[in-house]
Design an enzyme around this catalytic site. Sequence first.
Site, PDB file in Angstrom:
ATOM      1  N   ASP A  46      -1.715 -12.415  -7.450  1.00 28.57           N
ATOM      2  CA  ASP A  46      -2.405 -11.469  -6.553  1.00 28.57           C
ATOM      3  C   ASP A  46      -2.425 -10.093  -7.212  1.00 28.57           C
ATOM      4  O   ASP A  46      -1.729  -9.857  -8.196  1.00 28.57           O
ATOM      5  CB  ASP A  46      -1.659 -11.371  -5.214  1.00 28.57           C
ATOM      6  CG  ASP A  46      -0.187 -11.059  -5.421  1.00 28.57           C
ATOM      7  OD1 ASP A  46       0.590 -12.017  -5.538  1.00 28.57           O
ATOM      8  OD2 ASP A  46       0.188  -9.876  -5.555  1.00 28.57           O
ATOM      9  N   ASP A  71      -1.244  -7.472  -5.771  1.00 28.44           N
ATOM     10  CA  ASP A  71      -0.345  -6.710  -4.913  1.00 28.44           C
ATOM     11  C   ASP A  71      -1.194  -6.035  -3.821  1.00 28.44           C
ATOM     12  O   ASP A  71      -2.058  -6.715  -3.248  1.00 28.44           O
ATOM     13  CB  ASP A  71       0.473  -5.720  -5.764  1.00 28.44           C
ATOM     14  CG  ASP A  71       1.745  -5.294  -5.055  1.00 28.44           C
ATOM     15  OD1 ASP A  71       2.288  -6.080  -4.272  1.00 28.44           O
ATOM     16  OD2 ASP A  71       2.201  -4.164  -5.287  1.00 28.44           O
TER      17      ASP A  71
HETATM   18  N1  LIG Z   1       2.688  -8.763  -4.925  1.00 28.88           N
HETATM   19  C1  LIG Z   1       3.907  -9.272  -5.100  1.00 28.88           C
HETATM   20  N2  LIG Z   1       4.997  -8.493  -4.930  1.00 28.88           N
HETATM   21  C2  LIG Z   1       6.236  -9.020  -5.130  1.00 28.88           C
HETATM   22  N3  LIG Z   1       6.470 -10.291  -5.453  1.00 28.88           N
HETATM   23  C3  LIG Z   1       5.409 -11.071  -5.639  1.00 28.88           C
HETATM   24  N4  LIG Z   1       5.331 -12.364  -5.986  1.00 28.88           N
HETATM   25  C4  LIG Z   1       4.036 -12.707  -6.016  1.00 28.88           C
HETATM   26  N5  LIG Z   1       3.258 -11.656  -5.705  1.00 28.88           N
HETATM   27  C5  LIG Z   1       4.098 -10.618  -5.472  1.00 28.88           C
END
Ligand SMILES: Nc1ncnc2[nH]cnc12
Length: 294
Positions: free
Chosen positions: A214, A216
């Site tokens: 992703d 974030d």
């Molecule tokens: N955006 C994110 N922040 C922290 N841990 C994650 N693991 C997968 N995506 C994450």
Amino acid sequence: MSTGTNDLRVPIAIIGGSGLYELDGLKVIEERTIETPFGMPSAPILIGELDGRRVAFLPRHGKNHEYNPSTVPYRANIWALKSLGVFWVVTVSAVGSLKEAIVPGHVVIPDNIIDKTYRRANTLFDELAVHVNLTYPFDPMLREVLIECVKAEGVPCHTEGTYVCMEGPAFSTRAESELHRSWGASLIGMTAMPEARLAREAELCYATIALSTDYDCWKDDDEVDVTNVMAIIKQNVANVRRILQRVIPAIPLEREEECEAGRALQFGIMTPAEAIPEDARKKLGIFLDKYLDQ
Ligand SMILES: Nc1ncnc2[nH]cnc12
Ligand SMILES: CSC[C@H]1O[C@H](OP(=O)(O)O)[C@H](O)[C@@H]1O
């Protein structure tokens, strides 16, 4: 408690992260329950053979993902792997991307970490003073092996990147995400620390395959949640499994001596042997004996 001795050495371990609770292709020989001085590991450790090599597999969050990133028994996991004779540790992690170019589905082999965790035991050595060098928490030789294997599988691979390890379990705020980006970091996750630090204290050779899941929460049109993360993991888990099947036979077992992590404690133990309490000597013998029994 396991004695820490190992009749049949298992040189390689895979620690599976979110979405990876078993290892394809592993001919399981045994599922070993190991009680350690730090309590029980996340799960019984699967010991098996892949490509004629002995491999241990441990799902970091437990078989049923029962441990969150703050409650994973990192110290027990490392003690248990060491007791099997493990040296090479390859981990798999889901991470958020902090850079446009690291698209969800891409793999990153990180080369450094910024540790923001604050409520996890972060040393194996509470009863004495030990200071290891952690300039490069991921082993360069093992990273090269991972990079080659990811590329050979045709999966887009970023060959470096700093992983910010946050405490969690909630994801970041937008302001935090922007701060992490301003540091020049590439990835955000919740589990690389203290795992990497403890691996170094245990003189293990450690590196990570990070799967970007992703962006974030720094991009206007994206917000991270577990459903999105797990959907990307599901789409890419076959890649990760194939990469691991390449990695295991590619690990240069014969070059163990070249790996500096294997000597991490050589100049790090401050407390003289005679000042280390007897019960600490017993508890930590699998790490310390080679330096103190002289
Ligand atoms: N955006 C994110 N922040 C922290 N841990 C994650 N693991 C997968 N995506 C994450
Ligand atoms: C399932 S999203 C958050 C979760 O996923 C990552 O875990 P791991 O590194 O074990 O794959 C992240 O660090 C969080 O623990």
